[in-house]
Each structure stands twice: as C-alpha cells, then as structure tokens.
Design a protein around this motif. Structure first.
Motif, PDB file in Angstrom:
ATOM      1  N   ILE A 125     -11.790  28.682   7.243  1.00 39.70           N
ATOM      2  CA  ILE A 125     -10.702  28.700   8.220  1.00 39.70           C
ATOM      3  C   ILE A 125      -9.750  27.537   7.990  1.00 39.70           C
ATOM      4  CG2 ILE A 125     -10.153  28.532  10.681  1.00 39.70           C
ATOM      5  CD1 ILE A 125     -12.889  29.910  11.186  1.00 39.70           C
ATOM      6  N   THR A 126     -10.302  26.353   7.763  1.00 39.74           N
ATOM      7  CA  THR A 126      -9.456  25.177   7.539  1.00 39.74           C
ATOM      8  C   THR A 126      -9.033  25.025   6.084  1.00 39.74           C
ATOM      9  OG1 THR A 126     -11.338  23.697   7.114  1.00 39.74           O
ATOM     10  CG2 THR A 126     -10.633  23.963   9.415  1.00 39.74           C
ATOM     11  N   GLY A 127      -9.790  25.693   5.173  1.00 36.47           N
ATOM     12  CA  GLY A 127      -9.512  25.565   3.742  1.00 36.47           C
ATOM     13  C   GLY A 127     -10.040  24.294   3.133  1.00 36.47           C
ATOM     14  N   LEU A 128     -10.815  23.531   3.899  1.00 37.98           N
ATOM     15  CA  LEU A 128     -11.280  22.225   3.428  1.00 37.98           C
ATOM     16  C   LEU A 128     -12.769  22.050   3.707  1.00 37.98           C
ATOM     17  CD1 LEU A 128      -8.358  20.022   4.771  1.00 37.98           C
ATOM     18  CD2 LEU A 128      -8.751  20.644   2.375  1.00 37.98           C
ATOM     19  N   ALA A 129     -13.461  21.365   2.782  1.00 32.67           N
ATOM     20  CA  ALA A 129     -14.869  21.041   2.967  1.00 32.67           C
ATOM     21  C   ALA A 129     -15.071  19.563   2.631  1.00 32.67           C
ATOM     22  CB  ALA A 129     -15.751  21.900   2.066  1.00 32.67           C
ATOM     23  N   PRO A 130     -15.532  18.755   3.580  1.00 30.53           N
ATOM     24  CA  PRO A 130     -15.827  17.359   3.264  1.00 30.53           C
ATOM     25  C   PRO A 130     -17.086  17.279   2.405  1.00 30.53           C
ATOM     26  CG  PRO A 130     -16.493  17.848   5.507  1.00 30.53           C
ATOM     27  CD  PRO A 130     -15.803  19.076   4.986  1.00 30.53           C
ATOM     28  N   PHE A 131     -17.058  16.377   1.423  1.00 29.37           N
ATOM     29  CA  PHE A 131     -18.238  16.163   0.580  1.00 29.37           C
ATOM     30  C   PHE A 131     -18.238  14.698   0.165  1.00 29.37           C
ATOM     31  CE2 PHE A 131     -20.763  16.151  -3.324  1.00 29.37           C
ATOM     32  CZ  PHE A 131     -21.865  16.902  -2.925  1.00 29.37           C
ATOM     33  N   ARG A 132     -19.196  13.934   0.715  1.00 29.11           N
ATOM     34  CA  ARG A 132     -19.228  12.492   0.504  1.00 29.11           C
ATOM     35  C   ARG A 132     -17.858  11.919   0.894  1.00 29.11           C
ATOM     36  NH1 ARG A 132     -23.927  10.894  -2.186  1.00 29.11           N
ATOM     37  NH2 ARG A 132     -22.966   9.037  -3.062  1.00 29.11           N
ATOM     38  N   HIS A 133     -17.172  11.230  -0.002  1.00 30.34           N
ATOM     39  CA  HIS A 133     -15.862  10.672   0.351  1.00 30.34           C
ATOM     40  C   HIS A 133     -14.715  11.614  -0.001  1.00 30.34           C
ATOM     41  CE1 HIS A 133     -16.219   9.912  -3.909  1.00 30.34           C
ATOM     42  NE2 HIS A 133     -14.921   9.680  -3.951  1.00 30.34           N
ATOM     43  N   LEU A 134     -15.041  12.803  -0.509  1.00 32.58           N
ATOM     44  CA  LEU A 134     -14.025  13.743  -0.969  1.00 32.58           C
ATOM     45  C   LEU A 134     -13.702  14.775   0.111  1.00 32.58           C
ATOM     46  CD1 LEU A 134     -15.600  14.462  -4.463  1.00 32.58           C
ATOM     47  CD2 LEU A 134     -13.639  12.966  -4.024  1.00 32.58           C
ATOM     48  N   VAL A 187      -8.083  15.711  -6.914  1.00 33.22           N
ATOM     49  CA  VAL A 187      -8.792  14.434  -7.059  1.00 33.22           C
ATOM     50  C   VAL A 187      -8.206  13.623  -8.210  1.00 33.22           C
ATOM     51  CG1 VAL A 187     -11.042  13.394  -7.564  1.00 33.22           C
ATOM     52  CG2 VAL A 187     -10.882  15.371  -6.020  1.00 33.22           C
ATOM     53  N   ASP A 188      -7.811  14.320  -9.291  1.00 36.73           N
ATOM     54  CA  ASP A 188      -7.147  13.686 -10.430  1.00 36.73           C
ATOM     55  C   ASP A 188      -7.961  12.521 -10.999  1.00 36.73           C
ATOM     56  OD1 ASP A 188      -5.135  13.381 -12.327  1.00 36.73           O
ATOM     57  OD2 ASP A 188      -3.977  11.990 -11.075  1.00 36.73           O
ATOM     58  N   ALA A 189      -9.255  12.778 -11.218  1.00 36.54           N
ATOM     59  CA  ALA A 189     -10.108  11.771 -11.856  1.00 36.54           C
ATOM     60  C   ALA A 189      -9.921  11.861 -13.363  1.00 36.54           C
ATOM     61  CB  ALA A 189     -11.571  12.004 -11.479  1.00 36.54           C
ATOM     62  N   GLU A 190      -9.405  10.818 -13.961  1.00 36.61           N
ATOM     63  CA  GLU A 190      -9.101  10.848 -15.392  1.00 36.61           C
ATOM     64  C   GLU A 190     -10.343  10.977 -16.257  1.00 36.61           C
ATOM     65  OE1 GLU A 190      -6.738   7.476 -16.362  1.00 36.61           O
ATOM     66  OE2 GLU A 190      -4.976   8.178 -15.232  1.00 36.61           O
TER      67      GLU A 190
END
Length: 292
Positions: free
Chosen positions: A82-91, A170-173
């Motif tokens: 519904i929100t399109g988002l899932a919290p996972f740790r700090h992400l 997230v754009d983690a290089e």
C-alpha cells in the motif's frame, strides 16, 4: 458518485481504523493505522502520534485518502504494498507486486552476514547474495560494510524491476546487481567470496502460509522450495562451495523447523561447523557454515 468527505480529527480516525483492522485479523492494528496515517500526512509514526495528542485534523482530501488505504488493508493487502515501502535495518526499500516483502526476522540474517563479512581481514572482502529479491540483504551488507564488494543475483523478471530500483535508490558504489540464475551466478568470483548469503524460497510445496498477506500477495517463486522446502538450499550449498574461498561463510535463512535438515545438507556437501541461529522470537531462523 464518490462520497463527499469532510475534515476529520486524526485521533478518533485512528481509533476507528484500528478497531476495523483488529476485526479483520491484523496483528498490530494500532501500528498499521498509524503508519497509514503517516503515509497520508507525509510524516512519521511519531509525528502522527503527536498530531493525535494535539487534536489535529485530516483535511477532507486526507480523510478520503486514509479511508481508501484502510479499506485496502482490510483486504489483507500488505501494508508495504500500500505504501510502496518496506523498512529494513537502516534502509527504506521499494516493494510491490512481484517481489517478496522483506521481513523483520531477515534483519537478523543480514546481521549474521554482516558480522562474518566485517570480520574478514582482507581490505576488500567479497560477498554474494543469491536470490536477492528486493536487494535487502545485499544492500545492507554493502552499506554497513563499506569496504566490501557485494554482488547480488536475481532471476525473476518481476522482482528484478524492484531490485534495480532499490539499487538505484541506495546507490552503493560497492554493490553490483546481475540478472542471472543462482546456479550459474558469478563464475568470475569462484573461490574468492568471503560470505555467501541467501533468503531462498523454503516453504514446502504442500504447505499453506497462515498469513493472507503471504499466501495471496507474495510471489510463489519466492515462497515454495519443493516437497520439503529445501530444493533451492541444496543448490545453494553447491554454488556456495564453488564461490567461497576456504574459511568463507554461508548464511541461509529458513523456516523454524528446517535447521536440522539444512545442517545435514551442508555437512554432507563438506561444509564445516554448521550451526543454526534463532531470531529475536527464539525461532530458528538461519544456518551458517564454513567452507573447508
């Protein structure tokens, strides 16, 4: 003709929503009501609680939006869809139909992988997440062990669309994503990987998940793992032996009754020191082992 809404006080709106969600069998109705309100208000759960204490109102438009979202949740559509988002740790990860929604218990699995990766003496250790789904475990490793190189594999077209979006967000290089079957994943890394992690499909084919959110909304390819639920684990064990260097760690999430079976698979394939670890609810949740 759509109903006309008027501004409504937030506090009684939350109480009504929570009562309806409780009747629908939602485990944490107060939490869900507050999170839906936070989404409507563009706020946080704490911000919603503060608004309720102050006696703030929803606007007419916000009232209509909130009631629409609550109605969707009453059908047991996952809150994260519904929100399109899932919290996972700090992400905060984007999720929706076609990708497995990361669960809080998987945060502990990620922690096992992060701890193993962080303990490696190499200045640039390598980790692989096989069947990465939303990218949760891979991106947690990449952002929390920033000197590591993390490779993630996914082979579901529907899930991969979400994975790509999360890797871009997230754009983690130090994180690399590939669309590839896990059995053939990353031959160029053979014998170099310090941590092989996976949250594979592990529900037995004839088992029916209890929660409607899982049964009706999570993709079957991310749930079911053969007659005993361990078909993909058997592949993971062999692929892990190919990828890992001596002393490398494998971390596999599983159901609470599968630890013994997975330890047996890993030991038979030659892994050492297989051990099963409980999550915060004291249910067995992950098994680790070392490559000889």
């Amino acid at each position: 003709m759509a109903p006309v809404h008027s501004p409504q006080a937030i506090s009684p709106s939350l109480r009504r929503a929570s009562a309806a969600l409780q009747r629908a069998g939602i485990t944490d109705p107060d939490v869900d009501a507050e999170l839906l309100a936070a989404f409507v208000l563009g706020s946080s759960r704490g911000g919603v609680q503060a608004s309720a204490v102050r006696g703030d109102d929803f606007t007419a438009e916000q009232t209509a939006h909130f009631e629409q979202l609550v109605a969707r949740r009453l059908t047991r559509e996952p809150l994260q869809h519904i929100t399109g988002l899932a919290p996972f740790r700090h992400l905060e990860l984007r999720v929706g139909p076609g990708v497995f929604v990361p669960r809080p218990e998987t945060e502990m699995v990620a922690q096992l992988a992060i701890d193993a990766l962080g303990a490696v003496a190499s200045p640039a250790p390598i980790a692989v997440d096989l069947g990465t789904g939303s990218g949760a475990i891979a991106l947690a490793m990449a952002t929390e062990v920033t000197h590591a190189r993390v490779f993630a594999a996914e082979n579901s077209v529907e899930a991969f669309l979400w994975t790509k979006e999360n890797f871009a967000r997230v754009d983690a290089e130090n994180a690399t994503l590939a669309f590839i079957d896990l059995a053939q994943a990353f031959p160029e890394l053979d014998g170099t990987v310090s941590v092989v992690a996976s949250n594979p499909p592990y529900v037995p084919d004839d088992a029916i998940p209890r929660d409607p959110e899982v049964r009706f909304f999570d993709p079957e390819v991310a749930l079911y793992g053969g007659a005993d639920g361990l078909d993909v684990v058997r592949i993971l064990s062999q692929v892990g032996l190919r990828l890992a260097h001596p002393g490398g760690t494998i971390v596999i999430e599983h159901g609470e009754w599968q630890g013994a079976g997975i330890r047996e698979i890993l030991a038979r394939d030659g892994w050492l020191g297989a051990a099963t670890h409980p999550d915060l609810t004291l249910r067995d949740r992950a098994t680790t082992a070392l490559r000889p």
